[in-house]
Design a protein around this motif. Structure first.
Motif, PDB file in Angstrom:
ATOM      1  N   ASP A  24       1.720  39.722  70.626  1.00 50.07           N
ATOM      2  CA  ASP A  24       2.417  40.983  70.875  1.00 50.07           C
ATOM      3  C   ASP A  24       2.878  41.651  69.585  1.00 50.07           C
ATOM      4  OD1 ASP A  24       4.447  39.288  70.138  1.00 50.07           O
ATOM      5  OD2 ASP A  24       5.617  39.525  71.974  1.00 50.07           O
ATOM      6  N   GLN A  25       2.430  41.119  68.456  1.00 46.63           N
ATOM      7  CA  GLN A  25       2.720  41.779  67.183  1.00 46.63           C
ATOM      8  C   GLN A  25       1.753  41.302  66.112  1.00 46.63           C
ATOM      9  OE1 GLN A  25       6.471  40.508  65.155  1.00 46.63           O
ATOM     10  NE2 GLN A  25       6.833  39.375  67.053  1.00 46.63           N
ATOM     11  N   LEU A  26       1.549  42.167  65.120  1.00 45.91           N
ATOM     12  CA  LEU A  26       0.683  41.866  63.992  1.00 45.91           C
ATOM     13  C   LEU A  26       1.348  42.355  62.706  1.00 45.91           C
ATOM     14  CD1 LEU A  26      -2.791  43.007  65.425  1.00 45.91           C
ATOM     15  CD2 LEU A  26      -2.081  40.640  65.021  1.00 45.91           C
ATOM     16  N   LEU A  27       1.043  41.706  61.612  1.00 48.09           N
ATOM     17  CA  LEU A  27       1.485  42.135  60.291  1.00 48.09           C
ATOM     18  C   LEU A  27       0.256  42.549  59.496  1.00 48.09           C
ATOM     19  CD1 LEU A  27       3.979  39.212  59.510  1.00 48.09           C
ATOM     20  CD2 LEU A  27       4.499  41.439  60.521  1.00 48.09           C
ATOM     21  N   TYR A 188       5.056  51.568  41.838  1.00 46.75           N
ATOM     22  CA  TYR A 188       3.886  51.494  40.968  1.00 46.75           C
ATOM     23  C   TYR A 188       2.573  51.200  41.681  1.00 46.75           C
ATOM     24  CZ  TYR A 188       7.311  51.502  37.220  1.00 46.75           C
ATOM     25  OH  TYR A 188       8.327  51.857  36.379  1.00 46.75           O
ATOM     26  N   THR A 189       2.601  50.930  42.977  1.00 47.49           N
ATOM     27  CA  THR A 189       1.356  50.654  43.686  1.00 47.49           C
ATOM     28  C   THR A 189       1.357  51.359  45.036  1.00 47.49           C
ATOM     29  OG1 THR A 189       1.971  48.713  45.038  1.00 47.49           O
ATOM     30  CG2 THR A 189       1.528  48.320  42.709  1.00 47.49           C
ATOM     31  N   ASP A 190       0.177  51.358  45.655  1.00 45.25           N
ATOM     32  CA  ASP A 190       0.025  51.871  47.021  1.00 45.25           C
ATOM     33  C   ASP A 190      -0.154  50.738  48.022  1.00 45.25           C
ATOM     34  OD1 ASP A 190       0.168  54.486  46.148  1.00 45.25           O
ATOM     35  OD2 ASP A 190      -1.981  54.646  45.817  1.00 45.25           O
ATOM     36  N   ALA A 191       0.142  49.506  47.598  1.00 48.17           N
ATOM     37  CA  ALA A 191      -0.052  48.338  48.460  1.00 48.17           C
ATOM     38  C   ALA A 191       1.086  48.263  49.473  1.00 48.17           C
ATOM     39  CB  ALA A 191      -0.118  47.070  47.617  1.00 48.17           C
ATOM     40  N   ASP A 192       0.821  48.712  50.682  1.00 46.54           N
ATOM     41  CA  ASP A 192       1.851  48.820  51.709  1.00 46.54           C
ATOM     42  C   ASP A 192       1.804  47.657  52.689  1.00 46.54           C
ATOM     43  OD1 ASP A 192       2.805  51.329  50.772  1.00 46.54           O
ATOM     44  OD2 ASP A 192       1.076  52.309  51.696  1.00 46.54           O
ATOM     45  N   HIS A 193       2.951  47.416  53.321  1.00 45.34           N
ATOM     46  CA  HIS A 193       3.069  46.405  54.358  1.00 45.34           C
ATOM     47  C   HIS A 193       3.476  47.078  55.662  1.00 45.34           C
ATOM     48  CE1 HIS A 193       3.872  42.878  51.335  1.00 45.34           C
ATOM     49  NE2 HIS A 193       2.672  43.411  51.220  1.00 45.34           N
ATOM     50  N   PHE A 194       2.834  46.673  56.752  1.00 48.50           N
ATOM     51  CA  PHE A 194       3.121  47.253  58.059  1.00 48.50           C
ATOM     52  C   PHE A 194       3.367  46.158  59.087  1.00 48.50           C
ATOM     53  CE2 PHE A 194       0.767  50.544  55.890  1.00 48.50           C
ATOM     54  CZ  PHE A 194       1.344  51.732  56.314  1.00 48.50           C
ATOM     55  N   GLY A 195       4.165  46.497  60.088  1.00 43.01           N
ATOM     56  CA  GLY A 195       4.339  45.644  61.244  1.00 43.01           C
ATOM     57  C   GLY A 195       3.976  46.423  62.494  1.00 43.01           C
ATOM     58  N   ILE A 196       3.227  45.807  63.405  1.00 35.60           N
ATOM     59  CA  ILE A 196       2.809  46.445  64.654  1.00 35.60           C
ATOM     60  C   ILE A 196       3.343  45.627  65.816  1.00 35.60           C
ATOM     61  CG2 ILE A 196       0.865  47.355  65.972  1.00 35.60           C
ATOM     62  CD1 ILE A 196      -0.842  47.150  63.454  1.00 35.60           C
ATOM     63  N   VAL A 197       4.050  46.279  66.729  1.00 35.16           N
ATOM     64  CA  VAL A 197       4.600  45.613  67.911  1.00 35.16           C
ATOM     65  C   VAL A 197       4.077  46.321  69.151  1.00 35.16           C
ATOM     66  CG1 VAL A 197       6.723  45.025  69.161  1.00 35.16           C
ATOM     67  CG2 VAL A 197       6.672  44.894  66.659  1.00 35.16           C
ATOM     68  N   PHE A 198       3.646  45.540  70.151  1.00 30.46           N
ATOM     69  CA  PHE A 198       3.094  46.103  71.378  1.00 30.46           C
ATOM     70  C   PHE A 198       3.308  45.102  72.508  1.00 30.46           C
ATOM     71  CE2 PHE A 198      -0.183  44.489  68.449  1.00 30.46           C
ATOM     72  CZ  PHE A 198      -0.555  43.322  69.111  1.00 30.46           C
ATOM     73  N   PRO A 199       3.177  45.544  73.765  1.00 33.50           N
ATOM     74  CA  PRO A 199       3.350  44.613  74.889  1.00 33.50           C
ATOM     75  C   PRO A 199       2.255  43.547  74.915  1.00 33.50           C
ATOM     76  CG  PRO A 199       3.499  46.907  75.616  1.00 33.50           C
ATOM     77  CD  PRO A 199       2.973  46.932  74.213  1.00 33.50           C
ATOM     78  N   ASP A 203      -3.783  46.331  77.192  1.00 36.64           N
ATOM     79  CA  ASP A 203      -5.226  46.123  77.159  1.00 36.64           C
ATOM     80  C   ASP A 203      -5.683  45.775  75.751  1.00 36.64           C
ATOM     81  OD1 ASP A 203      -7.983  46.659  78.586  1.00 36.64           O
ATOM     82  OD2 ASP A 203      -8.067  47.719  76.677  1.00 36.64           O
ATOM     83  N   VAL A 204      -6.523  44.749  75.635  1.00 39.83           N
ATOM     84  CA  VAL A 204      -6.904  44.257  74.313  1.00 39.83           C
ATOM     85  C   VAL A 204      -7.611  45.330  73.493  1.00 39.83           C
ATOM     86  CG1 VAL A 204      -9.131  43.326  75.085  1.00 39.83           C
ATOM     87  CG2 VAL A 204      -7.961  42.313  73.117  1.00 39.83           C
ATOM     88  N   LYS A 205      -8.347  46.226  74.148  1.00 42.43           N
ATOM     89  CA  LYS A 205      -8.994  47.308  73.411  1.00 42.43           C
ATOM     90  C   LYS A 205      -7.966  48.254  72.813  1.00 42.43           C
ATOM     91  CE  LYS A 205     -13.266  47.302  76.165  1.00 42.43           C
ATOM     92  NZ  LYS A 205     -14.139  48.123  77.035  1.00 42.43           N
ATOM     93  N   MET A 206      -6.880  48.521  73.549  1.00 44.48           N
ATOM     94  CA  MET A 206      -5.829  49.387  73.020  1.00 44.48           C
ATOM     95  C   MET A 206      -5.060  48.699  71.890  1.00 44.48           C
ATOM     96  SD  MET A 206      -5.822  52.440  74.219  1.00 44.48           S
ATOM     97  CE  MET A 206      -7.616  52.307  74.051  1.00 44.48           C
ATOM     98  N   LYS A 207      -4.961  47.378  71.943  1.00 47.58           N
ATOM     99  CA  LYS A 207      -4.358  46.659  70.812  1.00 47.58           C
ATOM    100  C   LYS A 207      -5.197  46.862  69.559  1.00 47.58           C
ATOM    101  CE  LYS A 207      -2.132  42.940  73.495  1.00 47.58           C
ATOM    102  NZ  LYS A 207      -2.033  41.477  73.693  1.00 47.58           N
ATOM    103  N   ALA A 208      -6.523  46.803  69.722  1.00 53.76           N
ATOM    104  CA  ALA A 208      -7.417  47.019  68.585  1.00 53.76           C
ATOM    105  C   ALA A 208      -7.331  48.456  68.082  1.00 53.76           C
ATOM    106  CB  ALA A 208      -8.856  46.679  68.989  1.00 53.76           C
ATOM    107  N   VAL A 209      -7.233  49.424  69.003  1.00 53.02           N
ATOM    108  CA  VAL A 209      -7.104  50.825  68.603  1.00 53.02           C
ATOM    109  C   VAL A 209      -5.773  51.046  67.892  1.00 53.02           C
ATOM    110  CG1 VAL A 209      -6.959  53.199  69.454  1.00 53.02           C
ATOM    111  CG2 VAL A 209      -8.628  51.633  70.438  1.00 53.02           C
ATOM    112  N   LEU A 210      -4.721  50.368  68.332  1.00 53.07           N
ATOM    113  CA  LEU A 210      -3.423  50.482  67.671  1.00 53.07           C
ATOM    114  C   LEU A 210      -3.499  49.932  66.251  1.00 53.07           C
ATOM    115  CD1 LEU A 210      -0.552  51.461  68.201  1.00 53.07           C
ATOM    116  CD2 LEU A 210       0.010  49.175  69.051  1.00 53.07           C
ATOM    117  N   LEU A 211      -4.247  48.855  66.062  1.00 57.91           N
ATOM    118  CA  LEU A 211      -4.471  48.343  64.709  1.00 57.91           C
ATOM    119  C   LEU A 211      -5.191  49.391  63.868  1.00 57.91           C
ATOM    120  CD1 LEU A 211      -4.436  46.066  62.610  1.00 57.91           C
ATOM    121  CD2 LEU A 211      -6.527  45.167  63.676  1.00 57.91           C
TER     122      LEU A 211
END
Length: 231
Positions: A24-27, A188-199, A203-211
């Motif tokens: 339900d979440q990705l980094l 000094y860089t463009d190296a960003d960190h993100f967190g994604i949270v979802f139910p 739907d697994v396809k929507m999880k991939a689209v959210l990524l």
């Protein structure tokens, strides 16, 4: 992290995305390149992890030097996302479009494929005079979810959150957060960190689209040349 056994994959789940069913979440951590310190645009790469920091996917940008230097963050791209066995499980494709205006012909569009060559969804930019807005579509280009960003982008010492809501804006179901990663990395860089949270039951396809939406958000609002800060 190994993917769950294939027999646990429900009908409709693209091969290679079985792991997403049970999270339900990705980094998403962008890889740092020394050339960024010199203001040189390089191909982006990202490591996608689970909530405890274990690598799930590796995303590599396909592009050429001319496109990188001439178009910068506005460049078209193709991302190849592989699992830990080196199998390509997702492909993200963004055509060239102007990112500095809001005319319908210039709005951003990202296609998500899984397996490569088979579209499973899209992320399209909405025309709005003030707020960053994106819509997630299924493979038939039918709207499914809406992403809305903040009015002001101030990422100094705090996260910037993009809310993921139902189409009528009545329910918040998740978010994509650009995480504050420290003064030196931010300056000094463009190296960003993100967190994604979802139910979990999204739907697994929507999880991939959210990524995929996370990558598009990075390029639209946070990918910058050194010394050319937009926020």
């Amino acid at each position: 992290m190994p993917a769950p056994p294939p027999d646990l994959r429900p009908t409709g789940c693209p091969p290679g995305l079985e792991y997403l069913i049970h999270v339900d979440q990705l980094l998403v951590h962008q890889t740092f390149h020394l050339a960024e310190l010199l203001g040189w645009e390089v191909r982006n790469s990202y490591i996608v992890k689970n909530s405890i920091g274990q690598q799930v996917f590796l995303a590599e940008e396909e592009n050429n030097c001319c496109t990188l230097q001439c178009f910068g963050p506005s460049r078209p791209f193709t991302f190849h996302i592989q699992d830990n066995l080196g199998q390509e499980v997702l492909t993200l494709m963004r055509p060239l479009a102007c990112s500095y205006c809001c005319f319908p012909c210039c709005l951003q569009d990202l296609e998500v494929q899984s397996p490569p060559g088979i579209p499973i969804g899209y992320v399209v930019q909405e025309c709005h005079p003030f707020l960053p807005k994106l819509t997630m579509l299924n493979e038939r280009r039918q709207p499914q979810l809406r992403i809305k960003g903040p009015l002001f982008f101030c990422s100094c010492c705090r996260d910037v959150t993009f809310e993921v809501k139902t189409l009528d804006d009545s329910m918040l179901i998740g978010h994509i957060s650009k995480q504050w990663s420290g003064f030196l990395r931010e300056a000094y860089t463009d190296a960003d960190h993100f967190g994604i949270v979802f139910p979990m039951d999204l739907d697994v396809k929507m999880k991939a689209v959210l990524l995929g939406a996370c990558f598009l958000i990075d390029f639209l609002y946070f990918e910058e040349r050194k010394g050319d800060k937009k926020h």
